[in-house]
Design a protein around this motif. Structure first.
Motif, PDB file in Angstrom:
ATOM      1  N   ILE A 296      47.178  32.866  35.006  1.00 27.88           N
ATOM      2  CA  ILE A 296      45.752  32.957  35.314  1.00 27.88           C
ATOM      3  C   ILE A 296      45.033  31.921  34.459  1.00 27.88           C
ATOM      4  CG2 ILE A 296      45.415  34.792  33.596  1.00 27.88           C
ATOM      5  CD1 ILE A 296      43.210  35.923  35.406  1.00 27.88           C
ATOM      6  N   ASN A 297      44.129  31.159  35.060  1.00 31.75           N
ATOM      7  CA  ASN A 297      43.414  30.159  34.273  1.00 31.75           C
ATOM      8  C   ASN A 297      42.052  30.702  33.834  1.00 31.75           C
ATOM      9  OD1 ASN A 297      41.421  29.657  36.294  1.00 31.75           O
ATOM     10  ND2 ASN A 297      42.729  28.130  37.286  1.00 31.75           N
ATOM     11  N   PRO A 298      41.382  30.016  32.920  1.00 35.15           N
ATOM     12  CA  PRO A 298      40.111  30.539  32.392  1.00 35.15           C
ATOM     13  C   PRO A 298      39.073  30.835  33.471  1.00 35.15           C
ATOM     14  CG  PRO A 298      40.900  28.760  31.009  1.00 35.15           C
ATOM     15  CD  PRO A 298      41.806  28.793  32.196  1.00 35.15           C
ATOM     16  N   ALA A 299      38.928  29.941  34.442  1.00 34.76           N
ATOM     17  CA  ALA A 299      37.912  30.136  35.485  1.00 34.76           C
ATOM     18  C   ALA A 299      38.204  31.393  36.305  1.00 34.76           C
ATOM     19  CB  ALA A 299      37.855  28.907  36.394  1.00 34.76           C
ATOM     20  N   GLU A 300      39.478  31.622  36.611  1.00 33.66           N
ATOM     21  CA  GLU A 300      39.857  32.813  37.378  1.00 33.66           C
ATOM     22  C   GLU A 300      39.592  34.095  36.588  1.00 33.66           C
ATOM     23  OE1 GLU A 300      43.558  30.831  39.943  1.00 33.66           O
ATOM     24  OE2 GLU A 300      43.910  31.736  37.980  1.00 33.66           O
ATOM     25  N   LEU A 301      39.851  34.032  35.287  1.00 34.39           N
ATOM     26  CA  LEU A 301      39.635  35.201  34.443  1.00 34.39           C
ATOM     27  C   LEU A 301      38.155  35.547  34.348  1.00 34.39           C
ATOM     28  CD1 LEU A 301      40.845  37.310  32.495  1.00 34.39           C
ATOM     29  CD2 LEU A 301      40.590  35.623  30.664  1.00 34.39           C
ATOM     30  N   GLY A 304      36.690  36.539  38.066  1.00 35.64           N
ATOM     31  CA  GLY A 304      37.296  37.664  38.773  1.00 35.64           C
ATOM     32  C   GLY A 304      38.041  37.248  40.020  1.00 35.64           C
ATOM     33  N   LYS A 305      38.129  35.947  40.284  1.00 37.13           N
ATOM     34  CA  LYS A 305      38.811  35.461  41.488  1.00 37.13           C
ATOM     35  C   LYS A 305      40.308  35.336  41.227  1.00 37.13           C
ATOM     36  CE  LYS A 305      34.773  32.906  43.186  1.00 37.13           C
ATOM     37  NZ  LYS A 305      34.210  31.586  43.535  1.00 37.13           N
ATOM     38  N   ASN A 306      40.969  36.478  41.155  1.00 33.02           N
ATOM     39  CA  ASN A 306      42.406  36.499  40.910  1.00 33.02           C
ATOM     40  C   ASN A 306      42.961  37.845  41.383  1.00 33.02           C
ATOM     41  OD1 ASN A 306      42.714  38.465  38.408  1.00 33.02           O
ATOM     42  ND2 ASN A 306      40.936  37.174  37.970  1.00 33.02           N
ATOM     43  N   ASP A 307      44.268  37.914  41.478  1.00 34.08           N
ATOM     44  CA  ASP A 307      44.928  39.151  41.922  1.00 34.08           C
ATOM     45  C   ASP A 307      45.563  39.902  40.761  1.00 34.08           C
ATOM     46  OD1 ASP A 307      44.320  38.586  44.611  1.00 34.08           O
ATOM     47  OD2 ASP A 307      46.101  37.299  44.787  1.00 34.08           O
ATOM     48  N   ILE A 308      45.204  39.529  39.530  1.00 36.90           N
ATOM     49  CA  ILE A 308      45.858  40.093  38.351  1.00 36.90           C
ATOM     50  C   ILE A 308      44.955  41.083  37.623  1.00 36.90           C
ATOM     51  CG2 ILE A 308      46.874  39.525  36.107  1.00 36.90           C
ATOM     52  CD1 ILE A 308      47.718  36.831  37.337  1.00 36.90           C
ATOM     53  N   MET A 309      43.670  40.716  37.464  1.00 42.08           N
ATOM     54  CA  MET A 309      42.728  41.558  36.738  1.00 42.08           C
ATOM     55  C   MET A 309      41.858  42.357  37.710  1.00 42.08           C
ATOM     56  SD  MET A 309      43.593  40.930  33.692  1.00 42.08           S
ATOM     57  CE  MET A 309      44.546  39.699  32.792  1.00 42.08           C
TER      58      MET A 309
END
Length: 493
Positions: A296-301, A304-309
């Motif tokens: 996961i990269n900083p922008a995704e973290l 919220g645009k990610n499938d991890i958090m």
């Protein structure tokens, strides 16, 4: 104020493997060099953790009154794939794939790097030199090493003679590796036949006809070795010997080991008194890796645009999360960990706000000055931010007790308390009071989760019109629902 005269710091020195009393070469002055990013891609969260760790060190040394020169470089040439002496330059490869100039890649990702670290409230270094801006210094350094008998030229490339160096020095002094073991574990690689020994590393590489980034030198048109640039830039701005060299644990060998060898070969002395290494950042208990998808990269973290958090996180919450772990410890980035840090961060910020509303008494029911020194003791113990934060939550308990009337504080002690809280929370941990933003994000998450639940019920009842209406109207206000086998998450635009 020269607080450093009253606060004795212990620093874990990777060179000796123990904590040592910090004594700068020149009293009142500190020189610190930290290996910066290779700007060929978006900055990695693990890199962010490393730079944040040394930002904290920088902040504390400044607070103690040291005049500190902090140098953090930008690698914009010479870093080959797999950190090796063969292969394609990382920046050149990216430029070739995108059919643009290498310096366009450098500019794009240097801007990205600065944007990201500014988001996490990192202070700028005193000097931020680039490898390409110091080609002359690197050529001069190579010439000196050759003249001193520790390097050789073959077909336009120059290599450091590790075996010759090891006759009078210790190649492995930092990483605790033995040259005999390196010889035993080294296999022959294609393209390394010019070297006397596989352990030798490049100081200068002759550029192949297709290699875009190249400079003239006494040996060939080519480019400097990756390890060389940090030796050239650190010693130019901090002197032949300086106080602190920092970087990620992954740089200890071969990068930092080679830096020591280069400086010893050129100047006859080890360059650094205290080597400091920040440990790795994992994701859900495993190594971060784009190839495995555990990444996961900083922008995704932050978006919220990610499938991890489960949600987006405020940069201050992420910084607080990272400061809750000692810089030398492996840190596991998890959703549960961030959620807990968010609650802790908000609790701390609530207490900071309550400080302004406390009523004073003639006496204090707790020793503010002793508590303040406990905070300094934590930072003096190899920058132990987890213990500092534990002490801050002890302060939160005192604030709540005073607020409820079960404890007292004098006017004089309250002023000391306010100043200390501000110093440790904002100046040293580098946090901002973004409680309102964090709480707003939390409330948004709760509202969207309720709508997701209603949408799931609508779909279960085959009311697809209502299901689509919820999805579409959320999209109109910038909230995207992401359906997967594991459920539905959301991201904000």
């Amino acid at each position: 104020m020269q607080l450093y005269k009253n606060q004795q710091i212990k620093v874990y020195n990777s060179l000796t493997g123990k904590k040592e009393t910090f004594q700068p070469i020149t009293e009142g002055y500190v020189g610190m060099y930290v290996c910066g990013p290779t700007v060929y891609s978006n900055v990695h969260l693990g890199n962010v953790r490393t730079f944040m760790s040394f930002d904290m060190v920088f902040r504390y040394l400044k607070h103690l009154g040291y005049k500190i020169r902090y140098v953090r470089n930008i690698t914009d040439a010479g870093h080959l794939e797999n950190d090796a002496d063969v292969g394609e330059d990382k920046i050149t490869k990216k430029a070739r794939l995108e059919e643009i100039e290498p310096m366009e890649i450098v500019q794009r990702y240097t801007v990205d790097f600065h944007n990201v670290i500014n988001t996490f409230n990192l202070l700028p270094p005193s000097i931020e030199p680039t490898a390409t801006g110091h080609i002359i210094e690197q050529i001069e350094l190579i010439s000196t090493i050759i003249d001193n008998g520790f390097a050789y030229e073959v077909n336009g490339s120059v290599y450091f003679d590790v075996h010759k160096y090891n006759e009078t020095n210790d190649y492995g002094i930092l990483s605790k590796r033995k040259l005999e073991d390196l010889i035993h574990n080294t296999r022959a690689l294609d393209g390394q036949s010019d070297k006397k020994n596989p352990q030798d590393f490049a100081l200068w590489k002759k550029a192949e006809p297709t290699h875009i980034m190249r400079w003239p030198s006494p040996w060939s048109d080519g480019f400097p070795g990756w390890h060389l640039e940090c030796t050239a830039m650190s010693t130019k701005y901090l002197g032949e010997q300086f106080d602190i060299h920092g970087g990620g644990m992954d740089l200890k060998f071969p990068h930092h080991e080679c830096e020591i060898a280069q400086n010893q070969a050129a100047k006859g002395k080890s360059p650094v008194n205290y080597w400091m290494h920040a440990n790795m950042l994992e994701l859900n208990g495993a190594r971060m890796s784009k190839s495995t998808g555990n990444y996961i990269n900083p922008a995704e973290l932050l978006s919220g645009k990610n499938d991890i958090m489960s949600k987006a996180y405020n940069p201050n919450v992420v910084r607080f999360f990272m400061m809750q772990s000692a810089y030398r410890s492996v840190l596991d980035l998890t959703d549960n960990g961030l959620l807990a840090s968010e609650k802790g961060f908000n609790r701390l910020m609530n207490a900071v706000d309550d400080l302004e509303k406390l009523k004073t008494s003639n006496t204090s029911s707790f020793d503010v000055k002793a508590w303040k020194q406990k905070c300094y003791d934590a930072m003096n113990d190899d920058f132990n931010t987890p213990i500092l934060i534990a002490n801050l939550f002890e302060a939160v308990n005192h604030i709540n007790a005073i607020k409820e009337g079960s404890a007292t504080i004098s006017k004089e002690d309250l002023e000391i308390f306010k100043s200390a809280i501000h110093t440790f929370v904002f100046d040293l941990l580098g946090l901002n009071n973004a409680k309102d933003t964090a709480e707003g994000t939390d409330k948004l998450s709760g509202a969207v989760q309720l709508l997701i639940k209603l949408r799931q019920e609508a779909r279960a009842n085959k009311d697809f019109a209502l299901s689509d209406k919820i999805r579409d109207e959320l999209a109109e206000v910038g909230i995207t629902l992401n359906d997967s086998r594991d459920g539905t998450t959301f991201s904000t635009n």
